[in-house]
Design a protein around this motif. Structure first.
Motif, mmCIF file in Angstrom:
data_model
loop_
_atom_site.group_PDB
_atom_site.id
_atom_site.type_symbol
_atom_site.label_atom_id
_atom_site.label_comp_id
_atom_site.label_asym_id
_atom_site.label_seq_id
_atom_site.Cartn_x
_atom_site.Cartn_y
_atom_site.Cartn_z
ATOM 1 N N GLY A 78 0.787 -1.229 0.000
ATOM 2 C CA GLY A 78 0.000 0.000 0.000
ATOM 3 C C GLY A 78 0.818 1.276 0.000
ATOM 4 N N ALA A 79 2.100 1.185 0.267
ATOM 5 C CA ALA A 79 2.945 2.378 0.284
ATOM 6 C C ALA A 79 3.328 2.821 -1.131
ATOM 7 C CB ALA A 79 4.202 2.128 1.118
ATOM 8 N N GLU A 80 3.010 2.010 -2.138
ATOM 9 C CA GLU A 80 3.346 2.383 -3.517
ATOM 10 C C GLU A 80 2.662 3.675 -3.953
ATOM 11 O OE1 GLU A 80 -0.008 -0.651 -3.748
ATOM 12 O OE2 GLU A 80 1.856 -0.463 -2.643
ATOM 13 N N TYR A 81 1.539 4.015 -3.327
ATOM 14 C CA TYR A 81 0.814 5.231 -3.689
ATOM 15 C C TYR A 81 1.583 6.488 -3.285
ATOM 16 C CZ TYR A 81 -2.673 1.697 -4.316
ATOM 17 O OH TYR A 81 -3.316 0.564 -4.733
ATOM 18 N N GLU A 82 2.478 6.348 -2.321
ATOM 19 C CA GLU A 82 3.326 7.466 -1.889
ATOM 20 C C GLU A 82 4.720 7.365 -2.490
ATOM 21 O OE1 GLU A 82 3.343 7.124 2.373
ATOM 22 O OE2 GLU A 82 1.192 6.773 2.377
ATOM 23 N N VAL A 83 5.269 6.157 -2.515
ATOM 24 C CA VAL A 83 6.661 5.947 -2.925
ATOM 25 C C VAL A 83 6.868 6.169 -4.416
ATOM 26 C CG1 VAL A 83 8.481 4.192 -3.122
ATOM 27 C CG2 VAL A 83 7.181 4.416 -1.001
ATOM 28 N N THR A 93 0.129 -3.722 -6.864
ATOM 29 C CA THR A 93 -0.641 -2.626 -6.296
ATOM 30 C C THR A 93 -1.675 -3.193 -5.329
ATOM 31 O OG1 THR A 93 -2.189 -2.647 -8.149
ATOM 32 C CG2 THR A 93 -0.310 -1.137 -8.305
ATOM 33 N N HIS A 94 -2.099 -2.368 -4.407
ATOM 34 C CA HIS A 94 -2.985 -2.818 -3.337
ATOM 35 C C HIS A 94 -4.251 -1.975 -3.286
ATOM 36 C CE1 HIS A 94 0.966 -4.438 -2.410
ATOM 37 N NE2 HIS A 94 0.312 -5.399 -1.787
ATOM 38 N N ASP A 95 -4.906 -1.822 -4.428
ATOM 39 C CA ASP A 95 -6.142 -1.047 -4.502
ATOM 40 C C ASP A 95 -7.186 -1.586 -3.530
ATOM 41 O OD1 ASP A 95 -4.730 0.075 -6.591
ATOM 42 O OD2 ASP A 95 -6.193 -0.429 -8.139
ATOM 43 N N ARG A 96 -7.149 -2.877 -3.247
ATOM 44 C CA ARG A 96 -8.144 -3.494 -2.368
ATOM 45 C C ARG A 96 -8.115 -2.902 -0.956
ATOM 46 N NH1 ARG A 96 -3.905 -6.633 -2.943
ATOM 47 N NH2 ARG A 96 -2.886 -7.561 -1.134
ATOM 48 N N PHE A 97 -6.983 -2.294 -0.574
ATOM 49 C CA PHE A 97 -6.891 -1.702 0.759
ATOM 50 C C PHE A 97 -7.871 -0.540 0.924
ATOM 51 C CE2 PHE A 97 -2.182 -2.916 1.747
ATOM 52 C CZ PHE A 97 -2.542 -4.254 1.747
ATOM 53 N N SER A 148 -7.575 5.682 3.299
ATOM 54 C CA SER A 148 -8.667 6.244 2.515
ATOM 55 C C SER A 148 -8.121 6.731 1.184
ATOM 56 C CB SER A 148 -9.349 7.382 3.266
ATOM 57 O OG SER A 148 -8.433 8.422 3.491
ATOM 58 N N ASP A 149 -8.911 6.509 0.147
ATOM 59 C CA ASP A 149 -8.497 6.888 -1.204
ATOM 60 C C ASP A 149 -8.865 8.344 -1.450
ATOM 61 O OD1 ASP A 149 -7.873 7.173 -3.855
ATOM 62 O OD2 ASP A 149 -9.339 5.742 -4.590
ATOM 63 N N ASP A 150 -7.858 9.189 -1.420
ATOM 64 C CA ASP A 150 -8.060 10.608 -1.723
ATOM 65 C C ASP A 150 -7.672 10.879 -3.180
ATOM 66 O OD1 ASP A 150 -5.363 10.231 -1.621
ATOM 67 O OD2 ASP A 150 -4.931 11.977 -0.382
ATOM 68 N N GLY A 151 -7.871 9.876 -4.013
ATOM 69 C CA GLY A 151 -7.473 9.973 -5.409
ATOM 70 C C GLY A 151 -6.158 9.263 -5.687
ATOM 71 N N ALA A 152 -5.607 8.576 -4.682
ATOM 72 C CA ALA A 152 -4.302 7.922 -4.819
ATOM 73 C C ALA A 152 -4.297 6.858 -5.906
ATOM 74 C CB ALA A 152 -3.866 7.314 -3.486
ATOM 75 N N VAL A 153 -5.360 6.079 -6.002
ATOM 76 C CA VAL A 153 -5.419 5.013 -7.006
ATOM 77 C C VAL A 153 -5.380 5.618 -8.406
ATOM 78 C CG1 VAL A 153 -6.814 3.143 -7.972
ATOM 79 C CG2 VAL A 153 -6.594 3.380 -5.494
ATOM 80 N N GLN A 174 0.173 7.850 -13.334
ATOM 81 C CA GLN A 174 1.629 7.837 -13.338
ATOM 82 C C GLN A 174 2.165 6.626 -14.084
ATOM 83 O OE1 GLN A 174 3.626 7.821 -9.581
ATOM 84 N NE2 GLN A 174 5.623 7.991 -10.561
ATOM 85 N N LEU A 175 1.570 5.463 -13.861
ATOM 86 C CA LEU A 175 2.022 4.264 -14.573
ATOM 87 C C LEU A 175 1.784 4.407 -16.077
ATOM 88 C CD1 LEU A 175 0.865 1.521 -12.037
ATOM 89 C CD2 LEU A 175 3.231 2.210 -12.552
#
Length: 130
Positions: A53-58, A77-81, A94-99, A105-106
């Motif tokens: 789940g840290a991939e959204y920041e890293v 990726t851990h969208d299920r989180f 919480s998904d603040d648009g991270a997904v 980005q990908l």
């Protein structure tokens, strides 16, 4: 640079009770710093990113370093989180648009790879975790 962080040991299996209550101090570095400081420029690099789940920041923070230093990136990726049904180690996630940001980005990384601006070809790994 290198910082330290106190982290609790997570209980991921039954019977880890006493171990799970301990806190350990670990060195923490950014991926950009790690790639820049420790990967030779001419090295051929294949990496796997499964950081729970840290991939959204890293990934956003290290985009340029990844493009400059990694040839193939296998990423889980851990969208299920972000699901309301998820019960795991990231309870207040919480998904603040991270997904959507990570997906953009990908996609950008793919376009940059195809145009020769990014050496990284990424491959998403599926997950059997639910």
């Amino acid at each position: 640079g290198v910082q330290t962080c106190a982290l609790p040991i997570l209980s991921w299996q039954r019977g880890m009770g006493s171990v799970a209550s301990r806190t350990v101090h670990v060195p923490v570095v950014g991926l950009q710093w790690l790639l820049t400081a420790h990967v030779p420029k001419r090295a051929r690099v294949v990496a796997k990113m499964d950081i729970e789940g840290a991939e959204y920041e890293v990934l956003p923070a290290a985009h340029a370093a990844i493009c400059a230093g990694i040839d193939v990136l296998f990423i889980e990726t851990h969208d299920r989180f972000f699901s309301k049904r998820w019960r795991g180690h990231r309870d207040n996630f919480s998904d603040d648009g991270a997904v959507a940001r990570l997906r953009r980005q990908l996609s950008a990384m793919t376009a940059e790879h195809q145009s020769g601006q990014c050496r990284t070809r990424w491959i998403e790994l599926g997950s059997k975790e639910r």
